[in-house]
Motif scaffolding. Structure first.
Motif, PDB file in Angstrom:
ATOM      1  N   HIS A 413      91.302  20.425 -48.815  1.00 38.70           N
ATOM      2  CA  HIS A 413      92.482  19.629 -48.459  1.00 38.70           C
ATOM      3  C   HIS A 413      92.034  18.535 -47.504  1.00 38.70           C
ATOM      4  CE1 HIS A 413      92.284  21.783 -44.601  1.00 38.70           C
ATOM      5  NE2 HIS A 413      92.064  22.868 -45.336  1.00 38.70           N
ATOM      6  N   HIS A 414      92.810  17.481 -47.423  1.00 37.94           N
ATOM      7  CA  HIS A 414      92.482  16.420 -46.474  1.00 37.94           C
ATOM      8  C   HIS A 414      92.630  16.946 -45.051  1.00 37.94           C
ATOM      9  CE1 HIS A 414      91.892  12.676 -48.829  1.00 37.94           C
ATOM     10  NE2 HIS A 414      92.378  13.460 -49.768  1.00 37.94           N
ATOM     11  N   LEU A 415      91.879  16.309 -44.149  1.00 41.89           N
ATOM     12  CA  LEU A 415      91.801  16.777 -42.768  1.00 41.89           C
ATOM     13  C   LEU A 415      91.989  15.574 -41.845  1.00 41.89           C
ATOM     14  CD1 LEU A 415      90.922  19.365 -41.134  1.00 41.89           C
ATOM     15  CD2 LEU A 415      88.613  18.443 -41.191  1.00 41.89           C
ATOM     16  N   GLY A 416      92.700  15.768 -40.748  1.00 45.74           N
ATOM     17  CA  GLY A 416      92.913  14.659 -39.811  1.00 45.74           C
ATOM     18  C   GLY A 416      93.627  15.160 -38.573  1.00 45.74           C
ATOM     19  N   ILE A 417      94.749  14.519 -38.228  1.00 47.37           N
ATOM     20  CA  ILE A 417      95.554  15.006 -37.103  1.00 47.37           C
ATOM     21  C   ILE A 417      96.159  16.350 -37.495  1.00 47.37           C
ATOM     22  CG2 ILE A 417      97.589  14.558 -35.683  1.00 47.37           C
ATOM     23  CD1 ILE A 417      97.064  11.578 -35.980  1.00 47.37           C
ATOM     24  N   ASP A 418      96.592  16.451 -38.737  1.00 44.24           N
ATOM     25  CA  ASP A 418      97.047  17.742 -39.260  1.00 44.24           C
ATOM     26  C   ASP A 418      95.879  18.423 -39.937  1.00 44.24           C
ATOM     27  OD1 ASP A 418      99.664  17.299 -38.506  1.00 44.24           O
ATOM     28  OD2 ASP A 418     100.250  16.472 -40.450  1.00 44.24           O
ATOM     29  N   VAL A 419      95.825  19.756 -39.816  1.00 48.49           N
ATOM     30  CA  VAL A 419      94.743  20.456 -40.520  1.00 48.49           C
ATOM     31  C   VAL A 419      94.929  20.302 -42.037  1.00 48.49           C
ATOM     32  CG1 VAL A 419      95.879  22.725 -40.394  1.00 48.49           C
ATOM     33  CG2 VAL A 419      93.419  22.590 -40.719  1.00 48.49           C
ATOM     34  N   HIS A 420      96.156  20.384 -42.511  1.00 45.41           N
ATOM     35  CA  HIS A 420      96.428  20.046 -43.915  1.00 45.41           C
ATOM     36  C   HIS A 420      97.033  18.643 -43.892  1.00 45.41           C
ATOM     37  CE1 HIS A 420      96.562  24.579 -45.100  1.00 45.41           C
ATOM     38  NE2 HIS A 420      95.364  24.167 -44.763  1.00 45.41           N
ATOM     39  N   ASP A 421      96.165  17.666 -43.801  1.00 45.03           N
ATOM     40  CA  ASP A 421      96.594  16.284 -43.543  1.00 45.03           C
ATOM     41  C   ASP A 421      97.181  15.650 -44.805  1.00 45.03           C
ATOM     42  OD1 ASP A 421      96.685  14.589 -41.267  1.00 45.03           O
ATOM     43  OD2 ASP A 421      95.146  13.288 -42.132  1.00 45.03           O
ATOM     44  N   CYS A 422      97.967  14.600 -44.591  1.00 45.31           N
ATOM     45  CA  CYS A 422      98.486  13.781 -45.705  1.00 45.31           C
ATOM     46  C   CYS A 422      99.277  14.624 -46.703  1.00 45.31           C
ATOM     47  CB  CYS A 422      97.344  13.084 -46.449  1.00 45.31           C
ATOM     48  SG  CYS A 422      96.104  12.345 -45.388  1.00 45.31           S
ATOM     49  N   ALA A 423      99.919  15.679 -46.205  1.00 46.85           N
ATOM     50  CA  ALA A 423     100.545  16.653 -47.110  1.00 46.85           C
ATOM     51  C   ALA A 423     101.681  16.051 -47.939  1.00 46.85           C
ATOM     52  CB  ALA A 423     101.049  17.846 -46.315  1.00 46.85           C
ATOM     53  N   LEU A 424     102.253  14.921 -47.486  1.00 43.51           N
ATOM     54  CA  LEU A 424     103.374  14.334 -48.232  1.00 43.51           C
ATOM     55  C   LEU A 424     102.912  13.324 -49.286  1.00 43.51           C
ATOM     56  CD1 LEU A 424     105.890  13.675 -45.292  1.00 43.51           C
ATOM     57  CD2 LEU A 424     105.788  15.641 -46.830  1.00 43.51           C
ATOM     58  N   ALA A 425     101.615  13.056 -49.331  1.00 43.21           N
ATOM     59  CA  ALA A 425     101.112  12.032 -50.268  1.00 43.21           C
ATOM     60  C   ALA A 425     101.400  12.437 -51.715  1.00 43.21           C
ATOM     61  CB  ALA A 425      99.609  11.844 -50.071  1.00 43.21           C
ATOM     62  N   ARG A 426     101.641  11.435 -52.544  1.00 45.33           N
ATOM     63  CA  ARG A 426     101.889  11.711 -53.967  1.00 45.33           C
ATOM     64  C   ARG A 426     100.635  12.292 -54.624  1.00 45.33           C
ATOM     65  NH1 ARG A 426     104.006   5.832 -55.182  1.00 45.33           N
ATOM     66  NH2 ARG A 426     102.722   5.584 -53.334  1.00 45.33           N
ATOM     67  N   ASP A 427     100.861  13.150 -55.621  1.00 47.69           N
ATOM     68  CA  ASP A 427      99.743  13.747 -56.361  1.00 47.69           C
ATOM     69  C   ASP A 427      98.825  12.665 -56.917  1.00 47.69           C
ATOM     70  OD1 ASP A 427     100.752  16.181 -55.818  1.00 47.69           O
ATOM     71  OD2 ASP A 427     101.518  16.594 -57.834  1.00 47.69           O
ATOM     72  N   SER A 428      99.433  11.533 -57.341  1.00 46.95           N
ATOM     73  CA  SER A 428      98.625  10.488 -57.979  1.00 46.95           C
ATOM     74  C   SER A 428      97.585   9.910 -57.012  1.00 46.95           C
ATOM     75  CB  SER A 428      99.526   9.376 -58.501  1.00 46.95           C
ATOM     76  OG  SER A 428     100.289   8.844 -57.435  1.00 46.95           O
ATOM     77  N   LEU A 429      97.820  10.072 -55.695  1.00 46.23           N
ATOM     78  CA  LEU A 429      96.848   9.579 -54.718  1.00 46.23           C
ATOM     79  C   LEU A 429      96.032  10.704 -54.087  1.00 46.23           C
ATOM     80  CD1 LEU A 429      99.044   6.930 -52.871  1.00 46.23           C
ATOM     81  CD2 LEU A 429      97.296   6.523 -54.582  1.00 46.23           C
TER      82      LEU A 429
END
Ligand code: GLY
Ligand code: MN
Ligand code: MN
Length: 518
Positions: A413-429
């Motif tokens: 999973h993406h990582l950043g300020i949130d451990v599961h970052d960018c969680a709202l991003a669209r599947d297409s991205l």
């Protein structure tokens, strides 16, 4: 009144409480610190505190560029991003406040004293002076001349210690700052049709808009998607989070061999890690998973109250969050007695192979799903080889996906300020998107053979292995930001036996990252 079955009320409202006395005397009022004499006395004789002058945050220009990027999506709308409000732990005790990720990202801030603050990026409004301005509305510390100074447990300096003044926030962020008391007044000048807000975070913001309108969810999604590619400041902070986490793992490896037979041994590991997290960073980026033996087969084991036994594998999934709120998310699985058993080794090497093969796919232009698919290919191949699943039909193509029984989570999973970052991003991205330089995500395959699984040969039962690294994608290929923590079975054994010690060389890693990004 004594309660009996005869007089027991059928609802609580039946109760009336008798008051001891009707009126409150002057002295009683004084005792409650409500007398004007007390208030006057408390407002006097406080020296002016010497303050260091605030200097711009390292994140200042990056946060400004992020706001500009966001503005490019919405040229006329007013954008509202609240920091959020304190969450109650119990009664009048709150959890340590952590601002909402979107707020931290767009301001570069991230401290407990930002509770209740709101960032407003004005678009076209009825008040020309506000148009195009970013304003941060924030609660100033209560002045020692006001009763809140010693009465407000949330913002009074008598309770919480010195707090920054409004001009400090300006020096740090470069954003225009106003007292929060102006927030509903200024925003009253808005045309609601042209407002977008991050909702569900602060009731005073939700009150201003129609929270059900999908445009607000789209707005939150845009901010999540902006974070998919990290800027150099974010990469530096993630790299530092990994280096700090590596130091904590080093301390855990020293502790582990002393824990054989220790009741609640898992908590000793959690404590050791969390001690490092609070001293090297802001704290842990998520609840530490410290799992010995069969507890390692539970994906998010956070009770951490198990005994550690000789012969167990110990799975530690933990990450240090820096003061900037960027966090690492790293897992190592370590034999407590310093030696993998034959079956443990077989499982460990399969997971390592899955991680290594998946890593090779983490390159610019590939699909993000290629990383996961490659890991699954290796996991399925090994499970077939051990005759735990059938090769026909091809497990990767079958509707049952039998190999997923033993790894029912994603490969990363993406990582950043949130451990599961960018969680709202669209599947297409995200899940169906392309890998781009500047992305940071985890690669974390695992194999979990539960003790109660009737499909598993006895030798595998109770073994859980996960290896998790934090990956930075560059044009020249992926970099393992957490790669300084031993990964191969031989290195892990030597490490826990005290034959090698990791003292992560920060500069070496920094040089590699800088070179790749230049
Ligand atoms: N520690 C949570 C995760 O690995 O996603
Ligand atoms: Mn993870
Ligand atoms: Mn993890």
């Amino acid at each position: 009144m004594e309660l009996t079955t005869n007089n027991y009320p059928n609802y609580f409202g039946d109760f009336t409480f008798e008051h001891c006395s009707e009126s409150v005397s002057e002295v009683q009022r004084a005792r409650l610190m409500n007398s004007s004499e007390f208030q006057k006395y408390m407002s006097l004789n406080w020296e002016n505190q010497k303050r260091e002058s605030a200097t711009p945050l390292e994140s200042k220009d990056y946060a400004s560029a992020r706001r500009e990027k966001l503005r490019n999506f919405y040229d006329k709308e007013t954008l509202i991003v609240p920091a959020g409000v304190p969450k109650v732990w119990s009664n009048d005790m709150d959890y340590l406040f952590r601002p909402h990720t979107a707020f931290a990202y767009l301001t570069g801030l991230g401290k407990d004293y930002e509770a209740d603050a709101v960032l407003v990026m004005y678009g076209d409004t009825n008040e020309k002076a506000l148009n195009g301005k970013d304003i941060l509305y924030i609660q100033p510390p209560y002045d020692s001349r006001t009763p809140e100074f010693y009465k407000s447990a949330q913002h009074g300096e008598f309770w919480i210690g010195p707090r920054p003044k409004l001009d400090d926030f300006h020096a740090w962020t470069g954003i225009t700052i106003k007292d929060i008391k102006h927030f509903p007044v200024d925003t009253g000048l808005l045309d609601k049709a042209k407002v977008l807000a991050v909702t569900g975070v602060d009731a005073k913001v939700d009150k201003l808009i129609d929270v059900k309108q999908p445009k607000h969810q789209d707005f939150a999604r845009t901010i999540s998607e902006l974070r998919l590619v990290k800027d150099p400041y974010e990469i530096q902070e993630l790299q530092q989070a990994c280096t700090s986490t590596a130091l904590a793992f080093r301390n855990v490896a020293r502790l582990l061999p002393t824990l054989n037979g220790v009741a609640k041994g898992e908590r000793f590991v959690e404590g050791e890690f969390n001690y490092a997290a609070r001293t090297l960073g802001n704290g842990v980026g998520y609840s530490t998973i410290a799992a010995a033996g069969k507890n390692a087969t539970y994906l998010h084991w956070v009770q951490n109250n198990g005994t550690v036994h000789d012969g167990d594998l110990f799975l530690l999934d933990a990450g240090i969050e820096m003061d900037s709120l960027y966090t690492a998310d790293i897992t190592r699985t370590i034999p407590v007695n310093g030696k993998f058993s034959a079956t443990q080794l077989k499982v460990y090497n399969a997971v390592l192979e899955a991680a290594d093969e998946a890593f090779k796919e983490a390159k610019v232009g590939n699909n993000y799903s290629d990383v996961h698919d490659k890991a699954m290919e290796v996991i399925a191949k090994r499970l077939v080889e051990w005759q735990i699943i059938d090769s026909d039909p091809n497990p990767l193509e079958s509707k049952t996906q039998p190999h997923r029984r033993f790894m029912p989570h994603g490969t990363g999973h993406h990582l950043g300020i949130d451990v599961h970052d960018c969680a709202l991003a669209r599947d297409s991205l995200y899940t169906d998107g392309c890998i781009r330089a500047g992305m940071v995500f985890t690669i974390e395959p695992g194999l979990y053979f539960r003790e109660d699984d009737e499909l598993v040969p006895d030798e595998f039962k109770g073994i859980g292995v996960r290896i998790e690294d934090d990956i930075l994608v560059t044009e020249d290929g992926p970099i393992r930001l957490s790669g300084m923590i031993p990964r191969t079975a031989t290195d892990v054994e030597a490490w826990v036996q005290g034959k090698i010690s990791i003292v992560p060389d920060e500069n070496e890693l920094k040089d590699a990252v800088n070179k790749a990004l230049s």
